[in-house]
Design an enzyme around this catalytic site. Sequence first.
Site, PDB file in Angstrom:
ATOM      1  CG  ASP A  93      -1.672   1.229   1.436  1.00 23.43           C
ATOM      2  OD1 ASP A  93      -2.326   1.647   0.462  1.00 23.43           O
ATOM      3  OD2 ASP A  93      -1.640   1.809   2.539  1.00 23.43           O
TER       4      ASP A  93
ATOM      5  CG  ASP B  75      -1.817   7.388   0.420  1.00 22.78           C
ATOM      6  OD1 ASP B  75      -0.881   8.092   0.017  1.00 22.78           O
ATOM      7  OD2 ASP B  75      -2.886   7.250  -0.198  1.00 22.78           O
TER       8      ASP B  75
END
Length: 219
Positions: A10, A12
């Site tokens: 991922d 962020d």
Amino acid sequence: MSEIKAFIFDLDGVITDTAEFHYRAWKRLADEEGIPFTREDNEALRGVSRRESLARLLKGRPITEEQAQAWMARKNGYYQQYLTEITPGNLLPGATDFLADARTRGVKIAVGSASRNARTVLDSLQITDQLDAIGDGYSVTRSKPAPDLFIWVAGRLDLPPGRCAVFEDAEAGIDAALAAGAYAVGVGPAERVGHAHLRLPNGLADITVPECLERLGNL
Ligand code: BG6
Ligand code: MG
């Protein structure tokens, strides 16, 4: 040999600290509109799409579709202002070494982010060229916690999701990884990512690539 052939990160909150910028942008909008919104409230927005984030921020307050579109655009404008300041210095501790070491060991590396700004962020971090695949907020229709994005990224890597380990800081992201049948590595506190196979309280600086492969391989 580990059966894990790829790491899907991922973006962020895992590779970079932009989770904070998403919070500040929503907070600014909420303050302007007189909607109470705390850091604690923000935990529920982690990892979910822009649209779902707005719904969670509103907590049932009714607004028109026109307002919703305008508010999402305004929040995104604030967020993109923060993004102009992103440099490789915004990579989170441990990220650079972990990604480089994975590649050296022949583990593919990819990003699976719900954000439509992911490519801009990756370019500013100067890591786009290192990645074997990038899935973002345009890649699939159903966003996390649906497994679709991670299945899509694994497909781009030519691997079944079960051969991939997903690194996520959001509850919805761990749900998505598990639903995809991937290994799930949680970044952050147990209240948020305690359902992952392995948890890194402080992120990628907590572990080396061989340690990570070994721990996941011994589950
Ligand atoms: C995720 C973030 O990566 O992307 C969420 O964790 C964000 O906070 C989502 O809402 C969508 O991002 P964007 O940039 O398309 O609004
Ligand atoms: Mg995240």
